[in-house]
Design an enzyme around this catalytic site. Structure first.
Site, mmCIF file in Angstrom:
data_model
loop_
_atom_site.group_PDB
_atom_site.id
_atom_site.type_symbol
_atom_site.label_atom_id
_atom_site.label_comp_id
_atom_site.label_asym_id
_atom_site.label_seq_id
_atom_site.Cartn_x
_atom_site.Cartn_y
_atom_site.Cartn_z
ATOM 1 N N SER A 103 -6.521 0.846 -4.243
ATOM 2 C CA SER A 103 -6.627 2.288 -4.057
ATOM 3 C C SER A 103 -5.256 2.931 -4.258
ATOM 4 C CB SER A 103 -7.235 2.584 -2.689
ATOM 5 O OG SER A 103 -7.655 3.916 -2.591
ATOM 6 N N ASP B 118 -18.019 3.561 -7.505
ATOM 7 C CA ASP B 118 -16.912 3.988 -6.661
ATOM 8 C C ASP B 118 -16.844 5.509 -6.695
ATOM 9 O OD1 ASP B 118 -14.596 4.501 -5.284
ATOM 10 O OD2 ASP B 118 -13.396 2.985 -6.308
ATOM 11 N N TYR C 59 0.845 -1.201 0.000
ATOM 12 C CA TYR C 59 0.000 0.000 0.000
ATOM 13 C C TYR C 59 0.878 1.248 0.000
ATOM 14 C CZ TYR C 59 -3.780 3.241 1.071
ATOM 15 O OH TYR C 59 -4.679 4.274 1.012
ATOM 16 N N HIS D 47 -15.958 1.519 -3.528
ATOM 17 C CA HIS D 47 -14.517 1.429 -3.303
ATOM 18 C C HIS D 47 -14.131 0.167 -2.541
ATOM 19 C CE1 HIS D 47 -10.645 3.316 -3.582
ATOM 20 N NE2 HIS D 47 -10.435 3.225 -2.286
#
Length: 717
Positions: free
Chosen positions: A570, A653, A490, A688
């Site tokens: 993301s 989203d 991430y 999302h």
């Protein structure tokens, strides 16, 4: 299934037997079928920015799929190609069956006590959404309070937050539809289960806080968007409102707003004794806040500023009377605990627990004890203190993992927390200050956690920084022989990627693959310096850290030459897109989920404007140059063989709008990027990620992991 104080374990041999998955260490990808991509029209859009001429031929794909028929047709065409390819993959059904088995447990959450009642969520195997239960007393018989199962035919409408009143007689709850960030608030009578007529629309990024005597509650919302713009328009003019029970929303009082600063967000909470409203304001995703106070019994709810300047992180722990307790990184990059006396003429902050080598992740007060959850090398540790700051001990935890959901009150005598790891779903513990924590609720598991090994290693990034990485695999598996590996990352927004149980990851591990999770800079695992080391002009460090993780896995023979797949969601989708551009030779496959792919226009849609704290401003030259250097959409390399890539997004989203993924995929398919498949999977009535029903999760990840397995040689038999 009733809660149990014990974890029921199935023998280790059942781990492989439940799905009948064979292990392959060959890591030789099978030949891919030829993919013919849909033709995507281009538009003549070229814009000059700081002397650079930026071509954006797929700008039209930014339009809302619900409002633009051409975009909707493009989505249908892409899904048709993707589905045709996925149908050729062996093992997709085997993965789905394995995930169904691994989802067959009670997914638990910590309870909230109010008025002698205990409220908690649980999602059992086969349920698409979590159900809210209530008990009268800790040992009382549970009953269903809210079950979202009947809210929609496709299971995509979810319970997305709730708060009981102080006496436990009423409950305000949020409804999320189709994965959107928008929330509708409703009120429930706890004793009868009847839903009250009160309805609140357009709540978003909102806490819920009850006022004394159940007169009403505080919530945060944006103005109603223009018709057709709910899923794309920028979020501005956030405000805190007071809703009085039984009144129409139009009569709600706006108690705090900053019209001169429309970019600010505001959330309100109350201290346990209901004496102070504490409003936290922020301008973005960085942990820099202002704190505004309202004395509950003051006339007209006048505000007073406690912290000004948006310079530091401030998190309320709790308060009693005029004494408030906070966690802050003011003069403490790894955070400390302070208190203040609001009754003083000039309130100051007094340190209770000083900064240490470990990072404070969370804290709660239970009666007269302060419990702090620390991160030590990306693993949790619980320590206890008296309210004068004197250390009193460390609480035992089941092993290497993460503590979460601390729930306690300075006015109460018990608190709760959860614990989980890569090989162990959530167990809920109760703590009453007089003894060691005891299990309050634990799931019966469909596998033996002892049959899965979790270890941690450290490797060097490009600049010599030591980066932690967790490895998860079947116990006894010889890592030196090399196995197909899924590397997750991430690296942003001060978010710590800690050990957590995901049935989809476990299905990969059960199939004989290795799962790796790297704690990249940009996260919060080591405090402010770790976050700062991976944002703004330092963002390249995140990509270097991830690339170095892949190089380490190959150098140590954990992963064979063509056996490495990568995944991120993301900001992690951005990560996958960026490193695929920078090192397409290192990775055999990748999954970029709901990613931020156009770094020059991210701030123009919905919540994108908040992300400038981590990414910078596209309209400032230094930031623009940096963003352009790694933007996935703008750096796809013509004539370079790319790994097999699958992009995933959803039509609703409204966090990272799907146009990011649409544009990136269109350009990737149009350019000469090699023979491996480059596909996009577009979900309907999903956002999302939050609120997604279990059946959609299983369908999605059996598709995606079958795609990755095909590309890196993980055999699914």
């Amino acid at each position: 299934m009733r809660f149990s104080g014990f974890v029921t374990l199935i023998c280790a041999s059942a781990l492989a037997a439940t799905a009948g998955l064979a292990v392959s260490t060959s890591a030789l990808a099978k030949e891919d079928p030829v993919v013919k991509y849909p033709e995507t029209k281009t538009v003549d859009v070229v814009e000059e920015q700081f002397g650079e001429y930026i071509s954006d031929p797929y700008r039209w794909l930014e339009n809302d799929v619900r409002e633009d028929a051409a975009v909707a047709d493009w989505v249908k065409a892409q899904n048709a190609v993707t589905n045709s390819y996925l149908e050729t993959l062996e093992g997709r059904e085997i993965l789905a069956q394995s995930m169904e088995t691994l989802f067959d447990f009670d997914d638990l959450d910590t309870p909230v006590a109010a008025g002698g009642k205990y409220f908690y969520e649980r999602k059992s195997g086969g349920q698409n959404q979590a159900v809210l239960y209530v008990r009268d007393g800790a040992e009382g018989e549970e009953r269903v309070l809210i079950d979202p199962a009947g809210w929609s035919d496709d299971g995509a409408t979810a319970l997305a937050g709730w708060k009981p009143s102080g006496d436990g007689s009423l409950l305000v709850y949020a409804v999320q539809d189709g994965g959107s960030d928008w929330r509708t608030l409703k009120i429930l009578d706890v004793s009868t289960g009847e839903v009250q007529p009160d309805t609140i629309e357009w709540a978003k990024f909102s806490d819920l806080a009850w006022m004394p005597n159940n007169v009403g509650f505080l919530y945060s919302r944006f103005p109603e968007p223009e018709e057709g713009a709910a899923f794309q328009s920028l979020n501005a003019d956030h405000a805190v409102y007071l809703h009085i029970i039984g009144m129409d929303q139009a009569k709600d009082s706006k108690i705090y707003a900053t019209p001169g600063q429309p970019e600010l967000n505001h959330s309100a909470e109350l201290t346990s004794d209901k004496e102070w409203v504490v409003i936290t304001s922020s301008s973005g995703t960085d942990e820099r806040y202002e704190i505004t106070l309202i004395k509950v019994d003051a006339p007209k709810l006048e505000t007073r500023k406690l912290v000004s300047g948006f310079e530091h992180d401030w998190r309320l722990i709790d308060g009693v009377g005029d004494t408030l307790y906070f966690v802050t990184n003011s003069d403490a990059p790894r955070l400390r605990v302070v208190k203040t006396d609001l009754g003083a003429d000039n309130p100051q902050f007094t340190e209770l627990v000083a900064e240490s080598d470990a990072v404070i992740d969370d804290a709660m007060i239970v009666k007269d004890q302060l419990i702090i959850s620390y991160l030590v090398d990306a693993k949790s540790q619980l320590s206890t203190y008296d309210l004068d700051g004197t250390a009193t001990g460390t609480l035992d935890l089941p092993g290497l993992g993460q503590v979460g959901n601390l729930s306690g009150s300075i006015k109460g005598s018990e608190g709760f927390f959860s614990f989980e790891s890569f090989n162990r779903p959530t167990t809920v513990f109760r703590y009453d200050t007089s003894a060691s924590p005891t299990i309050w609720a634990a799931p019966s598991l469909p596998f033996d956690p002892a049959a899965v090994e979790v270890t941690q290693r450290f490797y060097e990034s490009k600049d010599g920084t030591k980066i932690p990485m967790f490895l998860v695999h079947l116990k006894g598996q010889d890592l030196s022989q090399g196995a197909p590996t899924l590397l997750y990352g991430y690296g942003g927004f001060n978010i710590s990627v800690l050990p957590q149980y995901k049935p989809a990851w476990m299905a990969w591990i059960k199939a004989g693959g290795v799962f790796a999770s790297a704690n990249l800079r940009g996260g919060g695992e080591f405090g402010k310096s770790w976050h700062d080391g991976g944002r703004l002009q330092n963002k390249q460090n995140v990509f270097d850290d991830f690339i170095a993780a892949g190089e380490y896995l190959k150098r140590e023979n954990i992963t064979p030459e063509n056996g490495l797949a990568i995944e991120g969601r993301s900001n992690g989708g951005l990560l996958v897109g960026a490193v695929a551009n920078q090192r397409p030779d290192l990775f055999a496959a990748g999954h970029a989920a709901v990613g931020v792919m156009d770094m020059l226009r991210f701030d123009r849609f919905t919540a994108g404007r908040y992300w400038v704290d981590d990414y910078g401003y596209p309209n400032k030259q230094q930031d623009f140059n940096n963003l352009l250097s790694y933007s996935p959409y703008h750096n796809i390399r013509q004539g370079v063989a790319y790994p097999a890539l699958i992009v995933s997004t959803a039509d609703t989203d409204d966090r990272v709008v799907p146009g990011h993924s649409f544009k990136y995929t269109a350009r990737l398919q149009a350019m000469d990027t090699g023979a491996k498949p480059h596909l996009i999977r577009i979900e309907t009535r999903a956002g999302h990620g939050s609120g997604k029903p279990t059946d959609k999760i299983i369908e999605e990840y059996s598709d995606i992991y079958a795609f990755l397995a095909q590309a890196i040689g993980l055999e699914l038999d």
